[in-house]
Write a protein that holds these residues in place. Structure first.
Motif, PDB file in Angstrom:
ATOM      1  N   LEU A  22       0.830  -1.200   0.000  1.00 23.21           N
ATOM      2  CA  LEU A  22       0.000   0.000   0.000  1.00 23.21           C
ATOM      3  C   LEU A  22       0.867   1.254   0.000  1.00 23.21           C
ATOM      4  O   LEU A  22       1.881   1.317   0.686  1.00 23.21           O
ATOM      5  N   TRP A  29      -4.130   2.624   2.460  1.00 20.79           N
ATOM      6  CA  TRP A  29      -3.089   2.612   3.491  1.00 20.79           C
ATOM      7  C   TRP A  29      -3.654   3.068   4.826  1.00 20.79           C
ATOM      8  O   TRP A  29      -3.397   2.466   5.870  1.00 20.79           O
ATOM      9  N   THR A 104       2.379  -4.169   3.818  1.00 19.00           N
ATOM     10  CA  THR A 104       1.704  -4.047   5.108  1.00 19.00           C
ATOM     11  C   THR A 104       1.221  -5.421   5.555  1.00 19.00           C
ATOM     12  O   THR A 104       0.595  -6.148   4.780  1.00 19.00           O
ATOM     13  N   THR A 116       4.193  -2.279   8.932  1.00 20.09           N
ATOM     14  CA  THR A 116       4.635  -2.002   7.562  1.00 20.09           C
ATOM     15  C   THR A 116       6.140  -1.771   7.592  1.00 20.09           C
ATOM     16  O   THR A 116       6.611  -0.631   7.615  1.00 20.09           O
TER      17      THR A 116
END
Length: 317
Positions: A22, A29, A104, A116
């Motif tokens: 992401l 995100w 992630t 992440t």
């Protein structure tokens, strides 16, 4: 084989569950980081060790309440821009190891535990057709303007505690046991550190995170603290304006008025102290006392002073 640090590789995954690759700042995100989840960048705030995010602000974010909007600072922008270059430097310093974008992740057993990492670290494949064994560690890339919070290159305790929390959380999320740190300080001072997994520390963080999320569910707001972002969070809470008087406790009124008076006095004293130090520095760069750096001067193009800045002093061990 020349390998770019920005290329996504279909390599075997760690024990965690990949949510996706992401882009920071996108809706996807943000969605992966909001709600009743705790990410690696948030865990230090949960235990009250983050210099950027207070428990108070994080609680409001997780409760779905207003917080001040994200602000892209020059430090954040340039840290992002330099990440690939610093990661490539780390690869050059570690022949036989490959740092690939991580994505992630969430913990396989605890859906709310997220991370992440900057890079997954794999053994370097012998050729472009060979798929390496599963990732065995992580790489975190950091940049710092002065480096006062970092220890000497390679020091066992050289990583700031808030980044150590981040590293332990990442390993606990993905089921790995080592995080390498590649750090660029002042644009030219490259350092490396290693943090290994510690089950006791991981349990402390997990327990704290579960208690924090339970407090969010129960509506138990953390006490107001002195962090700047706590003040910014309170500023954005009101929804409207009523032109009325509101009675407040006398002790809170006294605390506010005394703090205002103390701030005015402190500002006057700080100006005097800065003037003395700056006068001593003259055309120099840094002020030192008994070998300890106290402040540094940033000059303008004509040699006059743009600003005088303090060196952060670490607590004595």
């Amino acid at each position: 084989m020349s390998t770019s640090s920005t290329t996504n590789h279909p390599y075997p995954a760690p024990d965690g569950v990949l949510i996706g690759h992401l882009t920071p700042g996108t809706d996807a995100w943000e969605e992966a980081r909001t709600g009743l989840t705790i990410t690696a960048t948030e865990i230090a705030a949960v235990v009250g060790l983050s210099p950027w995010l207070s428990r108070f602000t994080l609680w409001h974010k997780k409760a779905g309440l207003r917080v001040a909007p994200f602000e892209m600072t020059p430090a954040i922008e340039w840290g992002t821009r330099l990440e690939d270059a610093v990661a490539l430097k780390w690869e050059e310093e570690h022949p036989g190891m490959l740092a690939a974008p991580a994505g992630t992740w969430r913990n396989r057993d605890r859906e709310w535990q997220r991370a992440t990492p900057d890079r997954l670290v794999y053994p370097q494949p012998a050729n472009e057709f060979e798929i390496p064994d599963r990732a065995d560690s992580l790489l975190e890339v950091k940049t710092s303007p002065m480096g006062d919070d970092w220890g000497p290159d390679g020091a066992d305790d050289g990583v700031p505690v808030w980044y150590r929390c981040q590293a332990i959380w990442q390993m606990d999320t993905l089921g790995l046991h080592r995080v390498y740190f590649a750090v660029l300080i002042s644009g030219h001072d490259y350092r490396e550190y290693v943090v290994d997994y510690d089950e006791d520390e991981a349990k402390i963080l997990r327990d704290a995170a579960e208690q924090f999320l339970d407090d969010v569910r129960q509506g138990n707001r953390p006490p107001i603290d002195g962090a700047d972002d706590t003040y910014q969070t309170i500023r954005v809470q009101p929804d409207g304006f009523d032109d009325v008087d509101v009675e407040i406790p006398l002790d809170e009124a006294a605390r506010y008025e005394i703090a205002q008076q103390q701030m005015a006095a402190a500002k006057t004293e700080l100006n005097a102290a800065k003037s003395l130090v700056l006068d001593r520095i003259g055309t120099g760069r840094r002020a030192v006392a008994n070998g300890r750096r106290i402040a540094y001067r940033i000059p303008k193009p004509d040699g006059t002073t743009k600003s005088l800045n303090p060196y952060k002093q670490k607590e004595a061990a």
